[in-house]
Design an enzyme around this catalytic site. Structure first.
Site, PDB file in Angstrom:
ATOM      1  N   ALA A   1       0.826  -1.184   0.130  1.00 29.69           N
ATOM      2  CA  ALA A   1      -0.058   0.016   0.051  1.00 29.69           C
ATOM      3  C   ALA A   1       0.974   1.186   0.022  1.00 29.69           C
ATOM      4  CB  ALA A   1      -0.914  -0.091   1.156  1.00 29.69           C
TER       5      ALA A   1
ATOM      6  N   GLU B   1      -0.656  -9.234  -0.086  1.00 32.29           N
ATOM      7  CA  GLU B   1      -2.172  -9.488  -0.093  1.00 32.29           C
ATOM      8  C   GLU B   1      -2.889  -9.670  -1.192  1.00 32.29           C
ATOM      9  OE1 GLU B   1      -1.725  -5.910   2.835  1.00 32.29           O
ATOM     10  OE2 GLU B   1      -2.532  -7.398   4.399  1.00 32.29           O
TER      11      GLU B   1
ATOM     12  N   GLU C   1       4.580  -4.821   7.664  1.00 34.66           N
ATOM     13  CA  GLU C   1       3.822  -3.686   8.291  1.00 34.66           C
ATOM     14  C   GLU C   1       4.278  -3.395   9.730  1.00 34.66           C
ATOM     15  OE1 GLU C   1       2.592  -6.161   6.232  1.00 34.66           O
ATOM     16  OE2 GLU C   1       1.107  -5.436   4.951  1.00 34.66           O
TER      17      GLU C   1
ATOM     18  N   GLY D   1       0.583  -4.947   1.081  1.00 37.55           N
ATOM     19  CA  GLY D   1      -0.612  -5.044   0.018  1.00 37.55           C
ATOM     20  C   GLY D   1      -0.235  -5.982  -1.277  1.00 37.55           C
TER      21      GLY D   1
HETATM   22  N1  CAA Z   1       4.323   3.125  -1.029  1.00 38.01           N
HETATM   23  C1  CAA Z   1       5.022   4.244  -1.728  1.00 38.01           C
HETATM   24  N2  CAA Z   1       5.988   4.355  -2.326  1.00 38.01           N
HETATM   25  C2  CAA Z   1       6.830   3.208  -2.566  1.00 38.01           C
HETATM   26  C3  CAA Z   1       6.494   1.892  -1.852  1.00 38.01           C
HETATM   27  C4  CAA Z   1       5.409   2.085  -1.160  1.00 38.01           C
HETATM   28  N3  CAA Z   1       4.791   0.727  -0.596  1.00 38.01           N
HETATM   29  N4  CAA Z   1       7.470   1.243  -2.108  1.00 38.01           N
HETATM   30  C5  CAA Z   1       8.249   1.740  -3.115  1.00 38.01           C
HETATM   31  N5  CAA Z   1       7.919   3.010  -3.211  1.00 38.01           N
HETATM   32  C6  CAA Z   1       8.739   4.173  -3.968  1.00 38.01           C
HETATM   33  C7  CAA Z   1       9.811   4.431  -3.319  1.00 38.01           C
HETATM   34  O1  CAA Z   1       9.610   5.560  -2.626  1.00 38.01           O
HETATM   35  C8  CAA Z   1      10.427   4.968  -4.431  1.00 38.01           C
HETATM   36  O2  CAA Z   1      10.081   6.253  -4.855  1.00 38.01           O
HETATM   37  P1  CAA Z   1      11.103   7.650  -5.373  1.00 38.01           P
HETATM   38  O3  CAA Z   1      11.806   7.255  -6.391  1.00 38.01           O
HETATM   39  O4  CAA Z   1       9.947   8.564  -5.798  1.00 38.01           O
HETATM   40  O5  CAA Z   1      11.889   7.886  -4.058  1.00 38.01           O
HETATM   41  C9  CAA Z   1      10.174   4.140  -5.707  1.00 38.01           C
HETATM   42  O6  CAA Z   1       9.178   3.311  -5.317  1.00 38.01           O
HETATM   43  C10 CAA Z   1      11.621   3.230  -5.468  1.00 38.01           C
HETATM   44  O7  CAA Z   1      11.626   2.433  -4.302  1.00 38.01           O
HETATM   45  P2  CAA Z   1      13.084   2.673  -3.864  1.00 38.01           P
HETATM   46  O8  CAA Z   1      13.930   3.564  -4.119  1.00 38.01           O
HETATM   47  O9  CAA Z   1      12.772   2.154  -2.117  1.00 38.01           O
HETATM   48  O10 CAA Z   1      13.648   0.920  -4.335  1.00 38.01           O
HETATM   49  P3  CAA Z   1      14.543  -0.188  -3.892  1.00 38.01           P
HETATM   50  O11 CAA Z   1      15.045  -1.023  -4.891  1.00 38.01           O
HETATM   51  O12 CAA Z   1      15.783   0.660  -2.886  1.00 38.01           O
HETATM   52  O13 CAA Z   1      13.545  -0.794  -2.760  1.00 38.01           O
HETATM   53  C11 CAA Z   1      11.848  -1.774  -1.884  1.00 38.01           C
HETATM   54  C12 CAA Z   1      12.643  -1.590  -2.922  1.00 38.01           C
HETATM   55  C13 CAA Z   1      12.693  -2.961  -0.811  1.00 38.01           C
HETATM   56  C14 CAA Z   1      10.420  -2.641  -2.247  1.00 38.01           C
HETATM   57  C15 CAA Z   1      11.399  -0.713  -1.005  1.00 38.01           C
HETATM   58  O14 CAA Z   1      10.768   0.257  -2.030  1.00 38.01           O
HETATM   59  C16 CAA Z   1      10.236  -0.917   0.239  1.00 38.01           C
HETATM   60  O15 CAA Z   1      10.932  -1.329   1.067  1.00 38.01           O
HETATM   61  N6  CAA Z   1       9.314  -0.371  -0.033  1.00 38.01           N
HETATM   62  C17 CAA Z   1       8.289  -0.403   0.924  1.00 38.01           C
HETATM   63  C18 CAA Z   1       7.840  -1.988   1.194  1.00 38.01           C
HETATM   64  C19 CAA Z   1       6.686  -1.909   2.257  1.00 38.01           C
HETATM   65  O16 CAA Z   1       6.851  -1.707   3.412  1.00 38.01           O
HETATM   66  N7  CAA Z   1       5.368  -2.343   1.821  1.00 38.01           N
HETATM   67  C20 CAA Z   1       4.232  -2.245   2.739  1.00 38.01           C
HETATM   68  C21 CAA Z   1       3.853  -1.068   2.879  1.00 38.01           C
HETATM   69  S1  CAA Z   1       2.356  -1.261   4.068  1.00 38.01           S
HETATM   70  C22 CAA Z   1       0.967  -2.098   3.610  1.00 38.01           C
HETATM   71  O17 CAA Z   1       1.061  -2.561   2.605  1.00 38.01           O
HETATM   72  C23 CAA Z   1       0.028  -1.897   4.455  1.00 38.01           C
HETATM   73  C24 CAA Z   1      -1.259  -2.861   4.156  1.00 38.01           C
HETATM   74  O18 CAA Z   1      -0.939  -3.850   4.291  1.00 38.01           O
HETATM   75  C25 CAA Z   1      -2.559  -2.316   3.584  1.00 38.01           C
END
Ligand code: CAA
Length: 263
Positions: free
Chosen positions: A63, A111, A131, A108
């Site tokens: 998400a 999920e 999360e 998400g």
């Molecule tokens: N939300 C918003 N933006 C996201 C995102 C997310 N979940 N995941 C990645 N992005 C964006 C980053 O902010 C980045 O944007 P910018 O270029 O504008 O800075 C772009 O995507 C590329 O991401 P990274 O630079 O971080 O890429 P990376 O290769 O270094 O890392 C990754 C990849 C390990 C997937 C890392 O992006 C990451 O950890 N993302 C978040 C993963 C996460 O925690 N997901 C769970 C979200 S909570 C949820 O989902 C709740 C629910 O159950 C409803």
């Protein structure tokens, strides 16, 4: 639509989440557009769907954290409901949905893949429910579907530790059905979808409903659900033609593929 594309390949529909810059993260707009894409599927034509993400790196990285960062309690709950309503629509969609997981399937992303019937992933896929590291619970069904798909103990371990797992481990614990190379992912998903689409559509839909509905209840009620759906297949053109074909003494005819009708 800005972030979702839909294409048709014979009797298979392909829905692609196309927000590559944010690794296909699910914000409200993506959720709305996905819902619209599912509503737009022509069920008289399409027999199986594939859900995938754009690019080679990520299926769905979760998400949208930016959108969630300032939500109030009630807004958080509403955002969870928005995702849950969509994912339930996918889970109960009349025809099978295959998730072709092409990279990160986190939060998400994991999920939404679990709301699909079948998961095929590329060998660079990474699954996880991170999360608790963000101060929240999984919010789009992760606590419920992971525990049902793998085991409560394994789901608890993955969710409490927020540890990501690679494709081979996801396969070992039964989270994914098959792991293939990145190049093979879409061909494999299309092959499986075509195999499903070649079968009797009424029967395939009834199987999905029987499995889904049966899992929600006890065995005594579940077998009644099956009986009703089994019964519903009789007198259909497909059932009559397929069984007549089998009973045909002529071996050539017997082996012939049954030309299943549309719904
Ligand atoms: N939300 C918003 N933006 C996201 C995102 C997310 N979940 N995941 C990645 N992005 C964006 C980053 O902010 C980045 O944007 P910018 O270029 O504008 O800075 C772009 O995507 C590329 O991401 P990274 O630079 O971080 O890429 P990376 O290769 O270094 O890392 C990754 C990849 C390990 C997937 C890392 O992006 C990451 O950890 N993302 C978040 C993963 C996460 O925690 N997901 C769970 C979200 S909570 C949820 O989902 C709740 C629910 O159950 C409803």
């Amino acid at each position: 639509m800005e972030f979702v594309t839909y294409e048709v390949n014979d009797r298979v529909g392909i829905i692609t989440i196309n927000r590559e810059k944010a690794l296909n993260a699910l914000n409200s707009q993506v959720l709305d557009e996905l819902s619209e894409a599912f509503d737009g599927v022509d069920l008289s034509e399409i027999r199986c769907l594939i859900l995938t993400g754009a690019g080679e790196k990520s299926f769905v990285a979760g998400a949208d954290i930016g959108e969630m960062s300032n939500l109030s309690k009630s807004e958080g709950e509403a955002f969870g409901k928005k995702g849950n309503d969509l994912f339930r629509k996918i889970e109960t969609f009349p025809i099978p949905v295959i998730a072709a997981v092409n990279g990160f399937a986190l939060g998400g992303g994991c999920e939404i893949s679990m709301s699909c019937d079948i998961r095929i992933c590329s060998d660079n896929a990474v699954f996880g429910q991170p999360e608790v590291g963000l101060g929240i619970t999984p919010g789009f069904g992760g606590t419920q579907r992971l525990a049902r798909l793998v085991s409560p103990g394994m789901a608890k371990q993955l969710i409490y530790t927020a540890r990501n797992i690679k494709a081979d481990e996801a396969y070992r614990i039964g989270l994914v059905n098959k792991v293939v190379s990145a190049e093979e992912l879409m061909p494999e998903a299309l092959k499986m979808a075509a195999g499903i689409a070649a079968n009797a559509p009424i029967a395939v839909r009834a199987c999905k409903k029987a499995i889904n509905d049966g899992l929600q209840t006890d065995m005594d009620k579940a077998i009644v659900i099956e009986e009703k759906l089994f019964g519903s297949c009789f007198e259909t053109e497909d059932q009559k033609a397929a069984m007549a074909n089998f009973l045909e003494k002529d071996k050539e005819k017997k082996l012939k593929v049954v030309p299943f009708k549309n719904m």
